[in-house]
Write a protein that holds these residues in place. Structure first.
Motif, short mmCIF file in Angstrom:
data_model
loop_
_atom_site.label_atom_id
_atom_site.label_comp_id
_atom_site.label_asym_id
_atom_site.label_seq_id
_atom_site.Cartn_x
_atom_site.Cartn_y
_atom_site.Cartn_z
N ARG B 98 8.68 20.77 31.36
CA ARG B 98 9.51 20.77 30.10
C ARG B 98 10.46 21.57 29.58
O ARG B 98 11.67 20.97 28.96
N ASP B 99 10.33 22.95 29.94
CA ASP B 99 11.13 23.91 29.10
C ASP B 99 12.42 24.26 30.29
O ASP B 99 13.80 23.99 29.25
N GLU B 100 12.59 24.03 31.21
CA GLU B 100 14.32 23.25 31.78
C GLU B 100 15.45 22.38 31.32
O GLU B 100 16.03 22.54 31.19
N ALA B 101 14.05 21.61 30.35
CA ALA B 101 15.29 20.19 30.26
C ALA B 101 15.56 20.41 28.33
O ALA B 101 16.02 19.40 27.65
N ALA B 164 18.30 34.03 36.47
CA ALA B 164 16.86 34.66 37.26
C ALA B 164 16.42 33.12 38.14
O ALA B 164 16.35 33.67 39.20
N ASN B 165 16.38 32.06 37.35
CA ASN B 165 16.59 30.49 38.30
C ASN B 165 17.74 30.80 39.41
O ASN B 165 17.52 29.39 39.64
N ASN B 166 18.52 31.06 39.06
CA ASN B 166 19.33 29.94 39.15
C ASN B 166 20.19 28.52 39.10
O ASN B 166 20.50 27.78 40.15
N ASN B 167 20.31 28.03 38.20
CA ASN B 167 20.53 26.39 38.21
C ASN B 167 22.12 27.10 37.41
O ASN B 167 21.91 25.80 36.50
N LEU B 232 18.31 18.27 36.06
CA LEU B 232 17.48 20.01 35.42
C LEU B 232 16.76 19.79 35.84
O LEU B 232 15.93 21.54 36.78
N GLY B 233 15.93 18.39 36.35
CA GLY B 233 14.86 18.94 37.10
C GLY B 233 14.81 19.04 38.54
O GLY B 233 13.18 18.97 39.26
#
Lengths: 301, 301
Positions: B98-101, B164-167, B232-233
């Protein structure tokens, strides 16, 4: 521009002198102290031509014409501000390529043009001092179309990410920088303060105003949009800070010059002070591009 | 909501049935075909509570109060649309956290709230059919403050990049997606079309309108904002396309339900068709989250 011209003569024919009698300092680079303005003029002309070409390609007149024709018109009829050209110049100063900052420069102009349209939108509670412009479209269009221009600016920016160049982090940094400068603590705050002044009956742009609301408004409306080119050009943190400050002083100076003040002497003093502060930030940099970027504070644009 | 309630009864007490008599198809996952709406209700409630908490933290009431108080008010008084919650649900459906979006969902609500304020701004050439809302602030504020909310949405998005997540690439993709959906070929076009209809004297929302301008407006205004959660997911391209379509149909359906149409039978037919189209896109997915996201088209929100 009256105050400026009174001080320095017409910018197109004057020579650029980096010396400053009221606050002497030495520059760590060694340019010829007097360079022909025509050289700088051609530098800024080429930057502005490139930005315009990029925007013309990005905003073709296509369906829905009822939206894209006004978008085209509002984009290219808005007066220029300092931010787009300074964005390119800062990128080149730190060794970046013009293309790396082109999307950001175009986005900056789009957002400025959108702000200009909303700033001049006729509203029932808008102060009477607001300058009258020729409205080419009805209010509904001049409200909605700029609402599309701002996201389009962010789209141009986000699409300029080039995985081959591994520049995602820089692009994201610039999006944050521009969003903050455009937002509630930036341009919007500046516009709001300016509106408040217009609403208070009879308040004059006195000495106090020049130092107070006017300084604040120039900082927020014109000053804080000018830092992104350095980031895109790969500047170090120190360079980014210095070019952010340079951009701040250049933008604020331009903000003062764009306004009328009742106390012209005070205005001239502030403008000269901002010029000095801006030049100090450039002492850190070397190379022939320093001459070019420094010409900003001599009113080439 | 009248048409919807007439068809299905009150969404809080009804059961969710995924079967569709008019266009039968089988779902490749095997959920219980009837699940309690209360479960879905708590899923959406938890999503909406999290988005609200995130926004409340992101928009503290701080100086300048004259800007941030209206921003707070306009953000939290705007009616919800489907995009933010669907963004979270799509992210969770494909295995994201959830935090990613959350930043994207918050940005979507901010931009929707800004659009809502501008949509209801009183202008001299605004059509008379526009719904009257209670204006808490003067027009100048209701123009300027949303101009700060849109960049703030992009700022939230860009800052959600986590090295850190390379997103970074996902975040940039979502910025492009949202910018397009909000822009001149998206929400702005939808609003413009809706205004045109309001200006043409006596035009009714007939069958033709439901298939014509209304379909287009629902697509542009409500439909195209709903795809970013999947990106994002970490969804695959196929999953992104399917969830983009699902979001499109859900948003369009909600758009129809938010409007009044003179031909209710035709409206009900279109709404049912959009529900079927939406469910087909979900056939690709498996797991218990499918049940949750499918409840969107049963009017839980």
């Amino acid at each position: 521009m009256a105050a400026y011209l009174h001080l320095h003569g017409h910018p197109r024919v004057q020579n650029l002198s980096l010396s400053n009698p009221s606050r002497p300092y030495s520059l760590c680079y060694s340019p010829p102290m007097t360079i022909k303005m025509s050289q700088d003029q051609s530098y800024w002309s080429s930057i502005n031509a490139d930005i315009e070409a990029h925007l013309k390609q990005a905003i073709p007149i296509r369906p829905p014409l009822s939206v894209f024709e006004p978008m085209h018109h509002l984009t290219f009829s808005a007066p220029r501000n300092t931010a787009p050209a300074l964005c390119i110049a800062a990128c080149e100063l730190v060794g970046g390529h013009r293309d790396e900052a082109m999307a950001a420069a175009s986005a900056l102009h789009l957002m400025h043009a959108a702000t200009f349209a909303h700033e001049n939108l006729p509203l029932t509670d808008r102060p009477s001092f607001r300058p009258t412009i020729n409205h080419s479209f009805k209010p509904n269009i001049e409200l909605l179309v700029p609402d599309g221009m701002v996201p389009f600016g962010f789209e141009l920016l986000a699409k300029s990410d080039d995985p081959a160049n591994n520049n995602s982090d820089r692009v994201l940094k610039v999006i944050v920088e521009i969003a903050r400068a455009m937002g509630s603590n930036g341009v919007v705050e500046g516009l709001y303060k300016e509106t408040l002044v217009g609403q208070s009956d009879g308040e004059e742009l006195s000495d106090v105003s020049i130092g107070g609301w006017m300084r604040h408004t120039c900082k927020k409306k014109e000053g804080e949009l000018n830092a992104c080119g350095a980031i895109l050009g790969g500047a170090s943190e120190v360079e980014i800070v210095k070019l952010r400050k340079y951009g701040l002083y250049v933008g604020m100076r331009q903000g003062y010059l764009n306004r009328n003040a009742s106390n012209e002497k005070e205005l001239q003093k502030v403008v000269a002070e901002l010029r000095n502060l801006a030049l100090i930030e450039l002492q850190h940099f070397k190379g022939h591009k320093v001459e070019a970027i420094s010409s900003f504070i001599n009113g080439v644009l």
